[in-house]
Design an enzyme around this catalytic site. Structure first.
Site, PDB file in Angstrom:
ATOM      1  NE  ARG A  32      -3.858  -0.484   2.131  1.00 13.52           N
ATOM      2  CZ  ARG A  32      -4.944  -0.716   2.935  1.00 13.52           C
ATOM      3  NH1 ARG A  32      -5.635   0.087   3.640  1.00 13.52           N
ATOM      4  NH2 ARG A  32      -5.298  -2.113   2.730  1.00 13.52           N
ATOM      5  CB  SER A 116      -9.172  -0.431   2.090  1.00  9.53           C
ATOM      6  OG  SER A 116     -10.157  -0.835   2.843  1.00  9.53           O
ATOM      7  CG  HIS A 117      -9.963   2.940   5.149  1.00  9.68           C
ATOM      8  ND1 HIS A 117      -9.578   1.552   5.565  1.00  9.68           N
ATOM      9  CD2 HIS A 117      -9.140   3.691   6.121  1.00  9.68           C
ATOM     10  CE1 HIS A 117      -8.611   1.675   6.557  1.00  9.68           C
ATOM     11  NE2 HIS A 117      -8.307   2.689   6.719  1.00  9.68           N
ATOM     12  CE  LYS A 126      -7.280  -4.997   1.633  1.00  9.11           C
ATOM     13  NZ  LYS A 126      -8.690  -4.788   2.162  1.00  9.11           N
ATOM     14  CG  ASP A 260     -14.306  -1.145   3.481  1.00 11.67           C
ATOM     15  OD1 ASP A 260     -14.858  -2.021   2.923  1.00 11.67           O
ATOM     16  OD2 ASP A 260     -13.223  -1.555   3.999  1.00 11.67           O
ATOM     17  CG  ASP A 262     -11.597  -3.167   0.296  1.00  8.26           C
ATOM     18  OD1 ASP A 262     -12.056  -2.530   1.250  1.00  8.26           O
ATOM     19  OD2 ASP A 262     -10.894  -4.038   0.235  1.00  8.26           O
ATOM     20  CG  ASP A 264     -12.633  -5.672   3.006  1.00  8.80           C
ATOM     21  OD1 ASP A 264     -12.862  -4.515   3.135  1.00  8.80           O
ATOM     22  OD2 ASP A 264     -11.309  -6.196   3.295  1.00  8.80           O
ATOM     23  NE  ARG A 265     -12.860  -2.105   7.214  1.00 11.43           N
ATOM     24  CZ  ARG A 265     -12.572  -0.914   7.757  1.00 11.43           C
ATOM     25  NH1 ARG A 265     -12.641  -0.642   9.152  1.00 11.43           N
ATOM     26  NH2 ARG A 265     -12.129   0.248   7.033  1.00 11.43           N
ATOM     27  CG  HIS A 348     -11.958  -7.085   8.372  1.00 14.15           C
ATOM     28  ND1 HIS A 348     -12.109  -6.924   7.047  1.00 14.15           N
ATOM     29  CD2 HIS A 348     -11.139  -5.948   8.755  1.00 14.15           C
ATOM     30  CE1 HIS A 348     -11.239  -6.079   6.721  1.00 14.15           C
ATOM     31  NE2 HIS A 348     -10.737  -5.449   7.603  1.00 14.15           N
TER      32      HIS A 348
END
Length: 471
Positions: A32, A116-117, A126, A260, A262, A264-265, A348
């Site tokens: 990242r 992500s965020h 990832k 978020d 991407d 995933d949360r 998560h």
């Protein structure tokens, strides 16, 4: 089906990577950094080649989010793998858990391009092995970094004699169908749900996953825009769910969901616009997953989730297992113990039936099913799973993390009813309260979480601990 050479030079890299120092780019769990200052397409191509070699793959799957830099970085990564003779399946725009689905269903190592965020100028990767098994520092990421660093100094490896083939595949419908096969919502009562996608990948996945169900979906910020024009795509920050909370009340909705960047949360807001603790969601989903498995099974939770989680797991016949904070620890323990579910206070949620990977969307389906199969409002439903007063995570900048931890231990281990452990930082527990203080791996910070039987006790312990940390 396309030969790799069409997309880049047949020999070597397509350009000079932006930087040679990867120490600030390769994190504990992913890659990242800022594009193009810290990394670019040439470096992404190197990562793709290194990923192919470390995983010893003959084929991989690659996807990306809606950030402006994601398509080109993703294609460069694919080119690096193709030039090593590895076949690449591109699934294009997807959520991170959709990439995990593809990795699991196709039994291929995978790479998801997302930050992500993080703000728009960031991007990342990832990575996972076949079956969505995690790639972190101890499971391949350090080796990928070492290879990339070596090639930065000595030059990229020669391309394989026969480059791999590139294939496009749409997995959205299959992903949605698989999730819906795990949670039946066809018989729920009609619900009105406001969904804030934050201009992230939830705007891509939610219409397909929730479409055709007894739901009235009120969309907020579904337009895919990696510049995040409305608010940061991080619902863990209360400032980023203000719009959602207001809209739920205005619409008279049954609940709100926030994803978020991407997707995933997933975060939950009740009918009053009040946020639901991710620990409460973990407890609810744990109870439902235990019921699906005949009232037995192991449930993983990290050590900053509420005590409610372990209590609910035991009450429903399960065995709670406590881990360090971080998805690699959760996933490793799930694989070791054969756990059916795992949850973190960061929202998560990990499922055995989803290759032990995390998916906020599946957790959201559980919440919708639980609400839709009974008449009470969400606030009443979750009252059973929200038994304690918590501080949330509080960060303090310190110059000597270990000295402050030692000072805390000296004070609290002297208490007659206190139990001290060092699984992750310092945790002190008594029958009526507990706190955990753990150091950041990347910043000079100590992170405090505390919980107690009531707000007054929690506030007292929180302030006492902060005074020692910040002394």
């Amino acid at each position: 089906m396309t030969r790799a050479g069409i997309f880049g030079p047949p020999n070597g890299l397509s350009g000079r990577p932006a930087v040679a120092d990867l120490s600030q780019l390769v994190k504990a769990y992913d890659v990242r950094g800022v594009v193009p200052d810290q990394w670019d397409e040439a470096l992404a191509e190197l990562f793709g080649a290194a990923f192919a070699e470390v995983t010893d793959a003959t084929a991989i799957v690659v996807g990306h989010d809606m950030r402006p830099s994601s398509p080109a970085l993703s294609r460069a990564f694919a080119r690096g793998a193709l030039n090593r003779g590895v076949d690449v399946t591109e699934i294009g725009l997807c959520s991170t858990d959709q990439l995990y689905y593809a990795s699991g269903a196709l039994d291929l190592p995978g790479a998801m391009f997302t930050a992500s965020h993080n703000p728009a100028q960031y991007n990342g990767i990832k990575m996972c092995r076949a079956g969505a098994a995690p790639v972190g520092q101890d499971t391949g990421l350090a080796d990928i970094r070492a290879l990339a660093e070596r090639w930065l100094e000595s030059g990229a490896p020669a391309p394989a004699a026969a480059p791999g083939t590139l294939t496009a595949r749409d997995t959205l419908q299959d992903y949605a169908g698989y999730l819906r096969s795990l949670v039946d919502l066809t018989a729920i009562r009609p619900l009105k749900v406001v969904v804030d996608a934050g201009n992230g990948m939830g705007g891509h996945t939610v219409p397909t996953v929730l479409g055709g169900l007894p739901l009235t979906v009120v969309p907020m910020y579904f337009e895919l825009d990696g510049t995040f024009p409305n608010h940061e795509a991080n619902p863990l920050d209360p400032a980023n769910i203000v719009d959602l909370r207001k809209r739920v009340v205005q619409e008279g909705a049954d609940l709100g969901l926030a994803f978020d960047g991407d997707a995933d949360r997933c975060f939950v807001v009740d009918e009053n616009g009040d946020p639901v603790s991710p620990s409460a969601v973990t407890a609810l989903v744990a109870a439902r997953e235990l019921a699906r498995n005949g009232g037995t099974g192991t449930v993983i939770h990290n050590l900053i989730t509420s005590r409610t989680v372990a209590e609910v797991v035991r009450e429903h016949g399960g065995t709670p297992v406590r881990t360090r904070v971080g998805h690699s620890f959760i996933k490793a323990e799930m694989a070791r113990s054969g756990a059916i579910f795992g949850g973190e206070h960061s929202a998560h949620y990990y499922f055995k039936d989803f290759w032990n990977a995390d998916t906020g969307m599946l957790a959201a389906l559980h919440v919708l099913a639980a609400l839709g199969t009974q008449a009470a409002p969400l606030s009443t439903l979750f009252a059973e799973y929200d038994r304690y007063a918590g501080s949330g995570e509080i960060n303090s900048t310190v110059t000597d993390q270990q000295a402050r931890l030692a000072a805390l231990r000296t004070v609290y281990e002297a208490l007659p009813d206190a139990t001290v452990d060092t699984l992750d930082g310092l945790t002190v527990s008594t029958p009526t309260w507990w706190f955990n203080v753990r150091p950041s791996n990347t910043e000079p910070l100590l992170r405090l979480n505390t919980e107690a039987k009531d707000e007054t006790t929690m506030t007292r312990i929180r302030d006492e601990v902060l005074a020692i940390i910040r002394a």
